[in-house]
Design a protein around this motif. Structure first.
Motif, PDB file in Angstrom:
ATOM      1  N   LYS A   7       0.790  -1.063  -0.038  1.00 52.13           N
ATOM      2  CA  LYS A   7      -0.023  -0.153   0.067  1.00 52.13           C
ATOM      3  C   LYS A   7       0.936   1.068  -0.080  1.00 52.13           C
ATOM      4  O   LYS A   7       0.477   2.255  -0.497  1.00 52.13           O
ATOM      5  N   ARG A  10       1.807   2.513  -3.471  1.00 53.99           N
ATOM      6  CA  ARG A  10       0.705   2.718  -4.516  1.00 53.99           C
ATOM      7  C   ARG A  10      -0.391   3.946  -4.076  1.00 53.99           C
ATOM      8  O   ARG A  10      -0.332   4.105  -2.614  1.00 53.99           O
ATOM      9  N   SER A  11      -0.724   4.591  -4.985  1.00 48.99           N
ATOM     10  CA  SER A  11      -1.782   5.693  -4.696  1.00 48.99           C
ATOM     11  C   SER A  11      -2.909   5.204  -5.426  1.00 48.99           C
ATOM     12  O   SER A  11      -2.861   5.065  -6.647  1.00 48.99           O
ATOM     13  N   PHE A  12      -4.024   4.758  -4.580  1.00 51.91           N
ATOM     14  CA  PHE A  12      -5.204   4.098  -5.040  1.00 51.91           C
ATOM     15  C   PHE A  12      -6.267   4.979  -5.876  1.00 51.91           C
ATOM     16  O   PHE A  12      -7.216   4.544  -6.200  1.00 51.91           O
ATOM     17  N   THR A  13      -5.777   6.205  -5.589  1.00 54.54           N
ATOM     18  CA  THR A  13      -6.816   7.194  -6.431  1.00 54.54           C
ATOM     19  C   THR A  13      -6.385   7.313  -7.731  1.00 54.54           C
ATOM     20  O   THR A  13      -6.938   7.909  -8.527  1.00 54.54           O
ATOM     21  N   THR A  15      -4.272   4.660  -9.453  1.00 50.11           N
ATOM     22  CA  THR A  15      -4.107   3.040  -9.854  1.00 50.11           C
ATOM     23  C   THR A  15      -5.422   2.204  -9.506  1.00 50.11           C
ATOM     24  O   THR A  15      -5.856   2.418  -8.425  1.00 50.11           O
ATOM     25  N   GLU A  17      -5.299  -0.936  -9.061  1.00 51.00           N
ATOM     26  CA  GLU A  17      -4.919  -2.334  -8.387  1.00 51.00           C
ATOM     27  C   GLU A  17      -5.736  -2.291  -7.073  1.00 51.00           C
ATOM     28  O   GLU A  17      -6.283  -1.328  -6.385  1.00 51.00           O
ATOM     29  N   THR A  19      -6.955  -3.517  -3.237  1.00 52.52           N
ATOM     30  CA  THR A  19      -6.384  -3.244  -2.213  1.00 52.52           C
ATOM     31  C   THR A  19      -6.396  -4.409  -1.081  1.00 52.52           C
ATOM     32  O   THR A  19      -5.760  -4.270   0.038  1.00 52.52           O
ATOM     33  N   TYR A  81      -5.527  -9.535  -6.201  1.00 53.88           N
ATOM     34  CA  TYR A  81      -4.623  -9.040  -7.207  1.00 53.88           C
ATOM     35  C   TYR A  81      -4.587 -10.419  -8.273  1.00 53.88           C
ATOM     36  O   TYR A  81      -4.328 -10.273  -9.317  1.00 53.88           O
ATOM     37  N   ASN A  92       2.827   5.948 -12.039  1.00 59.89           N
ATOM     38  CA  ASN A  92       2.531   4.795 -10.795  1.00 59.89           C
ATOM     39  C   ASN A  92       3.523   3.823 -10.823  1.00 59.89           C
ATOM     40  O   ASN A  92       4.066   3.484 -11.895  1.00 59.89           O
ATOM     41  N   ALA A 197      -9.698  -4.410 -12.933  1.00 60.39           N
ATOM     42  CA  ALA A 197      -8.994  -4.726 -11.414  1.00 60.39           C
ATOM     43  C   ALA A 197     -10.273  -5.621 -10.873  1.00 60.39           C
ATOM     44  O   ALA A 197     -11.291  -5.293 -10.509  1.00 60.39           O
TER      45      ALA A 197
END
Length: 239
Positions: A7, A10-13, A15, A17, A19, A81, A92, A197
């Motif tokens: 985590k 990564r920036s989940f806003t 990418t 991918e 969580t 994943y 990213n 995803a």
């Protein structure tokens, strides 16, 4: 096992991918993802304790017992994943196209028939630096071993095929299509207008240079053809 490093990178806003995700009860799953990032490689992932233990294999798996493929251990990945396929946007971590090259179930070499007991065995082997498994995939079948080595630092391992009935000198990486979408890396990259995803999708609105140029030309032509009108003695063009 912790996903904090995963985590952190990564920036989940930005990418798509996943969580997290909850593991299934009865079977241990594996996935091998072909990943065209800064360098093309294969991500070899084994479910253990609800996450995916992961190794980056630069040359990909081999069915030839004579091949000892370097496998660099990386951070744990979330369970969801295993179904990730699509594009990680530029800028990213790991930016590039991913396909699910192979997937299936696996067990330790000495299968107890009980998932929890199998996981205990695998975790002990992982700690000892010698993981011996049987894979039941669509491309990878039979016995394999992951053996820790100091060849390229503390995270380096070797992925080796055991000499069984599934051993072969044929290059299994020539089977280059996803087992999910049936597309190659280049086909996903060129034709997909979505980022996938798991079972969800985000639209990337990919446009080719030709589409952009056509749109620009159309806007220019529209501007040229709009009639001019007079307003308070000044000629202006309608917008």
């Amino acid at each position: 096992m912790s996903l904090s490093l995963y985590k952190k990178k990564r920036s989940f806003t930005k990418t798509p991918e996943p969580t997290g995700g909850k593991a299934l009860k009865n079977e241990l799953l594996f996935v091998v993802q072909k990943h065209d990032a800064s360098r093309l490689h294969y991500d070899f992932r084994l479910e253990m304790e609800g996450v995916l233990k992961s190794w980056a294999v630069p040359k990909g798996p081999s069915l030839n017992p004579e091949d000892k493929r370097l496998a660099m251990m990386v951070e744990d990945h979330p369970f969801d994943y295993r179904t990730f396929e699509g594009t990680i946007p530029e800028g990213n971590y790991g930016a590039g196209t991913v396909i699910v090259w192979d997937e299936g179930t696996y067990t330790p070499l000495e299968d107890t028939g009980d998932k929890k007991e199998n996981e205990k065995t695998l975790l002990k082997q992982l700690k000892a630096g010698s993981v011996k498994i049987v894979m039941h995939g669509k491309k990878l079948k039979g016995e394999f071993a992951l053996v820790k080595t100091n060849y390229q630092g503390e995270n380096s391992w070797l992925l080796i095929k055991h000499n069984d009935k599934y051993a072969s000198e044929k290059d299994v990486t020539l089977k280059d299509k996803s087992v999910i979408s049936k597309k190659t890396i280049s086909q996903v990259e060129k034709t997909s207008n979505k980022i996938w995803a798991g079972n969800r999708a985000k639209t990337t609105e990919k446009k080719s240079a030709k589409q952009v140029n056509n749109k620009s030309a159309k806007q220019v032509n529209n501007a040229k053809t709009k009639p001019a009108v007079k307003k308070r003695g000044v000629t202006v063009t309608k917008k």
